[in-house]
Scaffold this motif. Structure first.
Motif, PDB file in Angstrom:
ATOM      1  N   MET A 279       0.851  -1.180   0.000  1.00 25.68           N
ATOM      2  CA  MET A 279       0.000   0.000   0.000  1.00 25.68           C
ATOM      3  C   MET A 279       0.899   1.246   0.000  1.00 25.68           C
ATOM      4  SD  MET A 279      -3.110  -1.071  -0.114  1.00 25.68           S
ATOM      5  CE  MET A 279      -2.436  -2.335  -1.198  1.00 25.68           C
ATOM      6  N   THR A 280       0.366   2.379  -0.411  1.00 27.39           N
ATOM      7  CA  THR A 280       1.196   3.578  -0.570  1.00 27.39           C
ATOM      8  C   THR A 280       0.665   4.788   0.187  1.00 27.39           C
ATOM      9  OG1 THR A 280       0.000   4.154  -2.605  1.00 27.39           O
ATOM     10  CG2 THR A 280       2.006   2.832  -2.843  1.00 27.39           C
ATOM     11  N   GLU A 281      -0.356   4.610   1.007  1.00 28.26           N
ATOM     12  CA  GLU A 281      -0.906   5.744   1.756  1.00 28.26           C
ATOM     13  C   GLU A 281      -1.048   5.384   3.226  1.00 28.26           C
ATOM     14  OE1 GLU A 281      -5.223   7.485   1.866  1.00 28.26           O
ATOM     15  OE2 GLU A 281      -4.178   8.444   0.185  1.00 28.26           O
ATOM     16  N   ALA A 282      -0.404   6.164   4.080  1.00 29.09           N
ATOM     17  CA  ALA A 282      -0.458   5.948   5.521  1.00 29.09           C
ATOM     18  C   ALA A 282      -1.159   7.131   6.180  1.00 29.09           C
ATOM     19  CB  ALA A 282       0.948   5.783   6.095  1.00 29.09           C
ATOM     20  N   VAL A 283      -1.727   6.883   7.358  1.00 31.75           N
ATOM     21  CA  VAL A 283      -2.416   7.926   8.117  1.00 31.75           C
ATOM     22  C   VAL A 283      -1.530   8.350   9.284  1.00 31.75           C
ATOM     23  CG1 VAL A 283      -4.474   8.521   9.444  1.00 31.75           C
ATOM     24  CG2 VAL A 283      -4.658   6.998   7.465  1.00 31.75           C
ATOM     25  N   ALA A 284      -1.334   9.657   9.424  1.00 25.13           N
ATOM     26  CA  ALA A 284      -0.483  10.182  10.488  1.00 25.13           C
ATOM     27  C   ALA A 284      -0.986   9.736  11.855  1.00 25.13           C
ATOM     28  CB  ALA A 284      -0.441  11.708  10.415  1.00 25.13           C
ATOM     29  N   GLY A 285      -0.041   9.294  12.689  1.00 24.47           N
ATOM     30  CA  GLY A 285      -0.379   8.864  14.038  1.00 24.47           C
ATOM     31  C   GLY A 285      -0.743   7.403  14.148  1.00 24.47           C
ATOM     32  N   GLU A 286      -0.930   6.718  13.012  1.00 24.37           N
ATOM     33  CA  GLU A 286      -1.273   5.299  13.021  1.00 24.37           C
ATOM     34  C   GLU A 286      -0.080   4.467  12.567  1.00 24.37           C
ATOM     35  OE1 GLU A 286      -4.794   4.512  10.818  1.00 24.37           O
ATOM     36  OE2 GLU A 286      -6.034   5.952  11.939  1.00 24.37           O
ATOM     37  N   GLY A 287      -0.255   3.156  12.579  1.00 24.96           N
ATOM     38  CA  GLY A 287       0.792   2.269  12.109  1.00 24.96           C
ATOM     39  C   GLY A 287       0.612   1.960  10.633  1.00 24.96           C
ATOM     40  N   PHE A 288       1.688   1.508   9.991  1.00 23.19           N
ATOM     41  CA  PHE A 288       1.618   1.208   8.562  1.00 23.19           C
ATOM     42  C   PHE A 288       2.572   0.066   8.231  1.00 23.19           C
ATOM     43  CE2 PHE A 288       2.898   1.752   4.109  1.00 23.19           C
ATOM     44  CZ  PHE A 288       1.644   1.804   3.503  1.00 23.19           C
TER      45      PHE A 288
ATOM     46  N   GLN B 239       8.287  -7.651   9.902  1.00 21.77           N
ATOM     47  CA  GLN B 239       7.041  -8.362   9.660  1.00 21.77           C
ATOM     48  C   GLN B 239       7.188  -9.323   8.485  1.00 21.77           C
ATOM     49  OE1 GLN B 239       3.949  -8.164  11.281  1.00 21.77           O
ATOM     50  NE2 GLN B 239       5.085  -7.077  12.849  1.00 21.77           N
ATOM     51  N   GLY B 240       8.395  -9.871   8.346  1.00 23.45           N
ATOM     52  CA  GLY B 240       8.658 -10.756   7.219  1.00 23.45           C
ATOM     53  C   GLY B 240       8.872 -12.194   7.637  1.00 23.45           C
ATOM     54  N   THR B 241       9.495 -12.958   6.730  1.00 17.44           N
ATOM     55  CA  THR B 241       9.779 -14.373   6.945  1.00 17.44           C
ATOM     56  C   THR B 241      10.642 -14.564   8.192  1.00 17.44           C
ATOM     57  OG1 THR B 241       9.745 -14.676   4.548  1.00 17.44           O
ATOM     58  CG2 THR B 241      10.703 -16.450   5.857  1.00 17.44           C
ATOM     59  N   GLN B 242      10.290 -15.571   8.982  1.00 20.31           N
ATOM     60  CA  GLN B 242      11.004 -15.815  10.234  1.00 20.31           C
ATOM     61  C   GLN B 242      12.023 -16.940  10.105  1.00 20.31           C
ATOM     62  OE1 GLN B 242      10.780 -13.936  12.907  1.00 20.31           O
ATOM     63  NE2 GLN B 242       9.126 -12.645  12.104  1.00 20.31           N
ATOM     64  N   ASN B 243      12.741 -16.970   8.983  1.00 20.80           N
ATOM     65  CA  ASN B 243      13.870 -17.891   8.833  1.00 20.80           C
ATOM     66  C   ASN B 243      14.836 -17.280   7.825  1.00 20.80           C
ATOM     67  OD1 ASN B 243      13.087 -18.810   6.079  1.00 20.80           O
ATOM     68  ND2 ASN B 243      11.362 -19.756   7.166  1.00 20.80           N
ATOM     69  N   ARG B 244      15.927 -17.970   7.531  1.00 16.37           N
ATOM     70  CA  ARG B 244      16.967 -17.392   6.675  1.00 16.37           C
ATOM     71  C   ARG B 244      16.554 -17.331   5.200  1.00 16.37           C
ATOM     72  NH1 ARG B 244      21.470 -16.217   9.133  1.00 16.37           N
ATOM     73  NH2 ARG B 244      22.489 -15.883   7.118  1.00 16.37           N
ATOM     74  N   ASP B 245      15.623 -18.192   4.813  1.00 23.70           N
ATOM     75  CA  ASP B 245      15.157 -18.208   3.421  1.00 23.70           C
ATOM     76  C   ASP B 245      14.056 -17.149   3.264  1.00 23.70           C
ATOM     77  OD1 ASP B 245      14.626 -18.758   0.811  1.00 23.70           O
ATOM     78  OD2 ASP B 245      13.882 -20.788   1.144  1.00 23.70           O
ATOM     79  N   ILE B 246      14.449 -15.896   3.281  1.00 21.43           N
ATOM     80  CA  ILE B 246      13.494 -14.785   3.323  1.00 21.43           C
ATOM     81  C   ILE B 246      12.899 -14.532   1.938  1.00 21.43           C
ATOM     82  CG2 ILE B 246      13.173 -12.336   3.858  1.00 21.43           C
ATOM     83  CD1 ILE B 246      15.636 -12.574   5.700  1.00 21.43           C
ATOM     84  N   GLN B 247      11.562 -14.498   1.890  1.00 23.45           N
ATOM     85  CA  GLN B 247      10.858 -14.105   0.676  1.00 23.45           C
ATOM     86  C   GLN B 247       9.920 -12.925   0.949  1.00 23.45           C
ATOM     87  OE1 GLN B 247       9.760 -17.356  -2.172  1.00 23.45           O
ATOM     88  NE2 GLN B 247      10.011 -18.654  -0.354  1.00 23.45           N
ATOM     89  N   ILE B 248       9.570 -12.755   2.198  1.00 27.76           N
ATOM     90  CA  ILE B 248       8.720 -11.632   2.609  1.00 27.76           C
ATOM     91  C   ILE B 248       9.545 -10.711   3.493  1.00 27.76           C
ATOM     92  CG2 ILE B 248       6.603 -10.954   3.809  1.00 27.76           C
ATOM     93  CD1 ILE B 248       5.562 -13.796   3.236  1.00 27.76           C
ATOM     94  N   GLY B 249       9.721  -9.474   3.053  1.00 29.99           N
ATOM     95  CA  GLY B 249      10.597  -8.552   3.767  1.00 29.99           C
ATOM     96  C   GLY B 249       9.887  -7.316   4.279  1.00 29.99           C
ATOM     97  N   GLY B 250       8.663  -7.479   4.737  1.00 25.51           N
ATOM     98  CA  GLY B 250       7.885  -6.331   5.201  1.00 25.51           C
ATOM     99  C   GLY B 250       8.343  -5.812   6.555  1.00 25.51           C
ATOM    100  N   ILE B 251       8.180  -4.505   6.749  1.00 28.50           N
ATOM    101  CA  ILE B 251       8.431  -3.894   8.060  1.00 28.50           C
ATOM    102  C   ILE B 251       7.230  -3.038   8.435  1.00 28.50           C
ATOM    103  CG2 ILE B 251      10.948  -3.908   7.938  1.00 28.50           C
ATOM    104  CD1 ILE B 251      10.849  -0.978   7.081  1.00 28.50           C
ATOM    105  N   PHE B 252       6.990  -2.956   9.731  1.00 23.94           N
ATOM    106  CA  PHE B 252       5.856  -2.183  10.246  1.00 23.94           C
ATOM    107  C   PHE B 252       6.381  -0.903  10.882  1.00 23.94           C
ATOM    108  CE2 PHE B 252       2.712  -1.023  13.470  1.00 23.94           C
ATOM    109  CZ  PHE B 252       1.544  -1.062  12.718  1.00 23.94           C
ATOM    110  N   ILE B 253       5.816   0.239  10.444  1.00 27.19           N
ATOM    111  CA  ILE B 253       6.180   1.543  11.018  1.00 27.19           C
ATOM    112  C   ILE B 253       5.087   1.954  11.992  1.00 27.19           C
ATOM    113  CG2 ILE B 253       6.804   3.932  10.536  1.00 27.19           C
ATOM    114  CD1 ILE B 253       7.327   3.177   7.658  1.00 27.19           C
TER     115      ILE B 253
END
Length: 214
Positions: A26-35, A91-105
């Motif tokens: 997604m490309t739109e975040a709301v100020a004061g919330e998580g994304f 917020q990504g893969t929980q092992n060394r073979d990473i395919q999902i590299g998401g992070i939560f702000i």
């Protein structure tokens, strides 16, 4: 908010079932919330074992250079920029073979608007040699004061209300039909009772007329 939940669900499905689908962030975040900043890089051959690290860089709106803000090398997650201190979570893969590299702000601010670059450094362990693969993806993030309602959400809501009205009208029609049907059956039953009573009365009268007095 709904879109973020859908992205999170997509990431969760990918992790749980071993499949991989490259869903855009997604490309739109709301100020004061998580994304949730999404970033997925699927291996083309699932049977090949691999390991990967993920780096996130950020270029604030109006600036020319990217800053290194986050590095993940399982199981270590390092926040590398003071502006994001205690605000980034893997917020990504929980092992060394990473395919999902998401992070939560968390607690998104207006100055978080800008370009985020996600980089996978992947090593494929092939039978004859190890192959190095680098994949980069960018997310243009805009921070707004109030979430904009997506057109699909508005249409879905309108269709929901239309469906409710249609179902209510259909229910009224069914109730009226059932009432008329019951009423007609009741009248027919009463008519049959009246005819039967009349027939019994005529039969009784005929019996009385046939009786001879001594």
């Amino acid at each position: 908010m709904i879109s973020q939940l859908l992205v999170a669900l997509s990431l969760f499905v990918c992790q749980c079932h071993g499949g991989c689908a490259e869903v855009d962030s997604m490309t739109e975040a709301v100020a004061g919330e998580g994304f949730l900043l999404g970033c997925i890089s699927c291996k083309r051959r699932e049977e090949v074992s691999a390991s990967a690290t993920v780096d996130w860089h950020f270029k604030r709106l109006g600036e020319d250079e990217f800053s290194h803000i986050f590095h993940y090398d399982h199981p270590s997650a390092d926040i590398l920029h003071k502006d994001f201190s205690n605000r980034l979570e893997w917020q990504g893969t929980q092992n060394r073979d990473i395919q999902i590299g998401g992070i939560f702000i968390s607690n998104v601010a207006f100055n978080d608007t800008g370009t985020y670059r996600c980089t996978f450094h992947r090593t494929l362990f092939l039978p004859l040699y190890d192959e190095q693969v680098i994949v980069e993806k960018e997310v243009e993030l805009t921070v707004v004061a109030v979430a904009n309602r997506e057109l699909t959400a508005v249409i879905s809501e309108i269709m929901m209300y239309v469906l409710i009205v249609v179902l209510q009208l259909w229910l009224i029609v069914v109730l009226v039909y059932c009432y008329k049907k019951i009423s007609e059956e009741h009248e027919a039953r009463e008519a049959r009772k009246a005819l039967k009573a009349q027939a019994l009365l005529l039969q009784s009268k005929d019996n009385c007329d046939g009786v001879q007095l001594d």
